[in-house]
Design a protein around this motif. Structure first.
Motif: not given
Ligand code: ZN
Length: 539
Positions: A1-2, A288, A312-313, A316, A335, A338, A394
């Motif tokens: 997730m972002r 994600e 990034h997603e 995941h 996190e 990712a 992260y």
């Molecule tokens: Zn993430």
């Protein structure tokens, strides 16, 4: 997730957004006892949507396996609140027969007609309706069109779905969505049915046979445009975007094919049947959802700016979705992975400089966070799960992997990551599981490495000074650890003398460490290769 601010990579919400979220999440966290008694094998969520109200009609069937002798099953399902939002249960069936139930305090307790023994299973069907207060975002998109998007992370599904929402209890899932014709529906898994069922509504059935954590189960309904972006091996990769963004969105989400191929060869086979990249109304920059990633509606610009977010997603799907952290406090396994794999994707596609730049930026973020938060990466004191979205999970998580890559060596590191995925695929893991795999492949004892970077707050603060020994024409570079806990790590310095430039490496684990250098040192560059998370000590 972002987070919503995905372009800057910040992992926290603005204060205003966060307060709203904190205010609405009062669902009790699922206790170990809830999960201990039962194991959900499959959820079938049947949800009817309409255009005249935000009331959804739900009919959900959970297939449950009992792990011990039990007379009842508890689901989380949000009851109606003062605003009228929430779910009202109309009836519950146990293996097709009406059974007793009660719904108070957001817990729906279903009584078994007769007590169940370990090994027994049951189908519990719950009929309900109501307006979701959260968890399913019913709103207009930026083009004024009505849309519906699941947004479960971290524990918001019970606002509209009855679930035994324990992070570790993964289950297969069906979404059977009935919606007016002008909606198209996307969800986890494969499409098994799309039928017009009357003059107004279409039924769409997506089925996921790989067990998922509830946090990444999802469906979306909108006037979508959808295209096949390509294949990664035999896995179809789709783009689902708002119809107004048909060309821009198809183009912006296209890099997903390249990203999928990259991780597939780096980590191992993709865990699901397809991947859909979906423009959505998620409150996050990206979420994600397994095989059905939701990106914020503004992720589409037509200028190809979404590549890092996509990387990034998609990472995941392997780490977070397939290998899921068994406890929330180990979220760095999701996190941190990712975040690091995104940087590695950039490194391996655009050059080593991308890795070093990325890690330097992450280091700055970690140090800034550490100044105000004396907390370790594995922090079991967090009670509001949204607080897990921090620089420890992260960027520091990414740094742990980066330093582990050096500690174990390039080939062992990637071998270990592949083995960790292979062993825990579609299951759950803790940090110690990952450590044991990395110890196995590297032959090293990594107990201290994992302890100091994951369980000790902060990082080394290094004071670097030079001394000259005139008689022997020698210089000494002295590195002193200034923080309380003494870390153990390999350390490089590049020194310049009248004889030239050289890079020296030693292992630091004490208070003071001395490098011996021939000649007179005119300059010292610590950590020239960007391999250490540390802070330069300032008096
Ligand atoms: Zn993430």
């Amino acid at each position: 997730m972002r987070s919503g601010n995905f372009k800057t990579g910040l992992c926290r919400f603005s204060a205003a957004v966060k307060i709203i979220i904190s205010a609405v999440i009062i669902m009790p966290a699922a206790g170990e006892s809830l999960y201990g008694q039962t194991d959900v094998i499959r959820y079938e969520f049947r949800v009817k949507l309409n255009d005249s109200t935000d009331i959804i009609q739900g009919n959900s069937t959970a297939t449950i396996l009992f792990k011990e002798r039990t007379g009842s099953v508890d689901f989380f399902l949000r009851t109606s609140d003062r605003t009228g939002k929430g779910m009202n249960v109309a009836g519950v069936l146990s293996d097709g027969f009406e059974t007793k139930w009660s719904h108070t305090g957001d817990i729906l307790t279903v009584l078994m007609p007769v007590e169940k023994n370990a090994g027994d299973s049951v189908h519990i069907t719950i009929s309900y309706s109501g307006v979701p207060a959260d968890g399913l975002i019913i709103s207009k998109n930026k083009y004024g069109r009505r849309t519906f998007f699941s947004d479960h992370w971290p524990d918001r599904a019970p606002y509209y779905l009855p679930v035994c929402d324990n992070l570790a209890d993964k289950a297969k899932v069906d979404f059977i969505i009935i919606a007016p014709y002008h909606y198209r529906v996307v969800a986890n898994g494969i499409l098994t049915e799309e039928s017009n069922i009357d003059n107004f509504n279409r039924l769409t059935h997506w089925r996921e046979d790989v067990p998922l954590p509830v946090k990444v189960m999802a469906f979306g309904a909108a006037p979508f445009a959808a295209t096949l972006s390509g294949f990664a091996g035999n896995i179809p990769v789709w783009a689902w975007v708002f119809q107004e963004n048909r060309e821009a969105g198809f183009s912006d989400y296209k890099p997903a094919v390249k990203v999928m191929n990259f991780y597939d060869s780096l980590i191992g086979p993709y865990p699901y049947e397809k991947l859909a990249n979906v423009q959505s109304k998620t409150i996050f920059g990206g979420l994600e959802n397994a095989s059905c990633i939701f990106y914020s509606e503004n992720s589409v610009t037509g200028q190809g700016r979404a590549e890092r977010l996509i990387a990034h997603e998609i990472a995941h799907q392997w780490f977070g979705n397939s290998v899921t952290e068994r406890e929330w406090s180990h979220i760095w396994l999701s996190e941190g992975f990712a975040t690091y794999l995104t940087t590695v994707y950039m490194e391996m596609n655009y050059g080593r400089e991308m890795l070093e730049t990325g890690m330097r930026q992450s280091r700055t973020t970690v140090l800034r966070y550490a100044e105000k938060n004396k907390k370790p990466v594995i922090d079991s004191t967090i009670t509001d799960l949204m607080d897990l979205l921090n620089a420890n999970s992260y960027q520091k998580g990414a740094w742990v992997l980066h330093m582990l890559r050096r500690e174990t060596g390039e080939s062992n590191f990637w071998k270990g990551l592949r083995l960790y995925y292979e062993k825990f695929r579609n299951s759950t893991a803790l940090s110690s599981d990952f450590r044991q795999i990395m110890e196995q492949v590297s032959g090293k004892d990594l107990q201290r490495f994992f302890y100091q970077w994951l369980e000790v707050p902060g990082q080394p603060e290094l004071k670097i000074s030079t001394e000259k020994d005139i008689k022997g024409n020698m210089s000494y570079v002295i590195v002193e650890q200034m923080q309380d806990y003494l870390f153990d790590f390999p350390f490089d310095i590049t020194v310049k003398t009248e004889k030239g430039t050289e890079t020296l490496t030693t292992r630091i684990n004490g208070k003071k460490t001395r490098f011996n250098v021939k000649g007179t040192v005119s300059e010292v560059i610590p950590d020239p290769g960007t391999w250490l998370l540390f802070k330069s000590y300032a008096n």
